[in-house]
Motif scaffolding. Structure first.
Motif, PDB file in Angstrom:
ATOM      1  N   SER A   1      28.842   0.626 -21.005  1.00 26.13           N
ATOM      2  CA  SER A   1      27.733   1.354 -21.140  1.00 26.13           C
ATOM      3  C   SER A   1      26.989   1.742 -19.737  1.00 26.13           C
ATOM      4  CB  SER A   1      26.781   0.602 -21.872  1.00 26.13           C
ATOM      5  OG  SER A   1      26.125  -0.555 -21.455  1.00 26.13           O
TER       6      SER A   1
ATOM      7  N   PHE B   1      28.064  -1.880 -26.321  1.00 27.89           N
ATOM      8  CA  PHE B   1      27.874  -0.689 -25.582  1.00 27.89           C
ATOM      9  C   PHE B   1      26.601  -0.128 -26.222  1.00 27.89           C
ATOM     10  CE2 PHE B   1      27.944   3.913 -25.689  1.00 27.89           C
ATOM     11  CZ  PHE B   1      28.739   4.349 -24.607  1.00 27.89           C
TER      12      PHE B   1
ATOM     13  N   GLY C   1      23.934  -2.257 -24.182  1.00 29.53           N
ATOM     14  CA  GLY C   1      23.861  -2.007 -22.869  1.00 29.53           C
ATOM     15  C   GLY C   1      23.617  -3.404 -22.400  1.00 29.53           C
TER      16      GLY C   1
END
Length: 343
Positions: free
Chosen positions: A310, A340, A343
């Motif tokens: 990410s 992802f 993050g």
């Protein structure tokens, strides 16, 4: 994150494979996709949609017409020869043998268009592979249309399939097809990051002489692991593609701590290259309990993998590749995707 999936992909249902010199139960089985789908719904990752039908053109942009014609006609030829079970090749045009003219007999054709004896073809293989490619293309279209990310629940996988051959459970190269489609529809540069335990030999070969599609792969050292004949660190591209292929072959027994060093370096290459889109060949067979892996990831490590990706901050298409510890596959896959997203 939206997930793309077609139940047609479940119709390819091999029962056996040739592995370790023996006929063994197949590991690339429909339940791989089903458990991932179930986990996506249980953990409410996002909407699950069916793929669009993109037709034959995106396949032809990556695979040769002769190979696609073979795949399309295989079952008819196989049954016309009096066969009814799943098919395995047994002879290949290596070294001093000729690959042209193309044989007429189905056994010769199987050898001409395959790279191993462990990937059975069946009645529904090509239909499932086309559905898998359409899944990848639909995920790419979602990201091209503005989504930050999308997941193509592709099965059968694709990264071992080359321009004119299948193998490693792969028949159409989903990542290559998606990347080429993104190029054809406006992207100046596309990157493919392959995090499968096995090297994505087919993807590398397809783009080896090109600079518009960067190929990065982190995988088990091919001196010790399938596919054995590609994926070494000195393979960096040719002609216009020189420098646009990078491989990080890692020793058996590699843990997340050792792997993330290579991943950080691959991410630095992505930051330098600045692709318009990133396609991730999401193999999950680095898992410590995977039956054909020599790496030692835990389920939590897959969350860390997603988090690291990410940070690259590029619109990302995730496409399922390998991963054969079926009971944990859904958890490991969704860990990457949720890592992802958060993050």
């Amino acid at each position: 994150m939206k997930t793309v999936f077609s139940t047609i992909q479940l119709t390819h249902a091999p029962t056996h494979e040739i592995s370790d010199g023996q006929l063994k139960p197949a590991v690339e089985i429909p339940s791989r996709a089903q458990i991932v789908l179930d986990t996506i719904r249980e953990r409410r990752l996002g909407e699950v949609i069916g793929p669009e039908d993109f037709g034959a053109r995106p396949l032809r942009r990556v695979h040769s017409p002769e190979y696609l014609a073979f795949m399309e006609s295989f079952w008819e030829r196989w049954t016309a020869a009096g066969r009814s079970s799943e098919a395995f090749p047994f002879v290949w045009p290596v070294r001093s043998l000729r690959s042209d003219p193309i044989p007429d007999h189905i056994d010769g054709l199987l050898g001409r268009y395959s790279m191993d004896a462990g990937t059975p073809l069946g009645q529904h293989t090509f239909e499932a592979a086309k559905a898998s490619a359409n899944t990848a293309l639909t995920a790419a279209k979602l990201v091209q249309g503005g989504e930050r990310s999308a997941f193509g629940l592709c099965r059968p996988p694709g990264h071992h399939a080359g321009i004119d051959f299948y193998g490693g459970y792969c028949f159409l190269n989903n990542a290559a097809i998606a990347a080429q489609w993104l190029r054809d529809y406006g992207a100046a540069r596309v990157a493919i990051l392959d995090v499968d335990y096995h090297h994505g030999n087919g993807t590398q070969a397809i783009f080896y002489d090109r600079s518009d599609i960067l190929f990065l792969s982190i995988h088990a050292d091919p001196k010790q692991e399938y596919p054995y004949f590609l994926g070494h660190a000195d393979e960096t591209g040719v002609n216009a593609g020189t420098g646009f292929t990078r491989n990080w072959p890692l020793p058996l027994g590699t843990s997340w701590e050792g792997y993330q060093q290579a991943l950080n370096e691959a991410c630095r290459w992505l930051l330098v290259y600045k692709p318009d889109y990133l396609v991730v060949s999401l193999g999950l067979d680095c898992f410590q309990d995977d039956p054909i892996s020599g790496f030692t990831f835990t389920s939590d490590d897959f969350t860390a993998l997603g988090q690291r990706l990410s940070y690259v901050d590029v619109p990302t298409v995730f496409l399922l590749e390998g991963g054969y510890a079926v009971d944990a596959l859904g958890q490991n896959c969704v860990n990457v995707l949720q890592g992802f997203i958060k993050g």
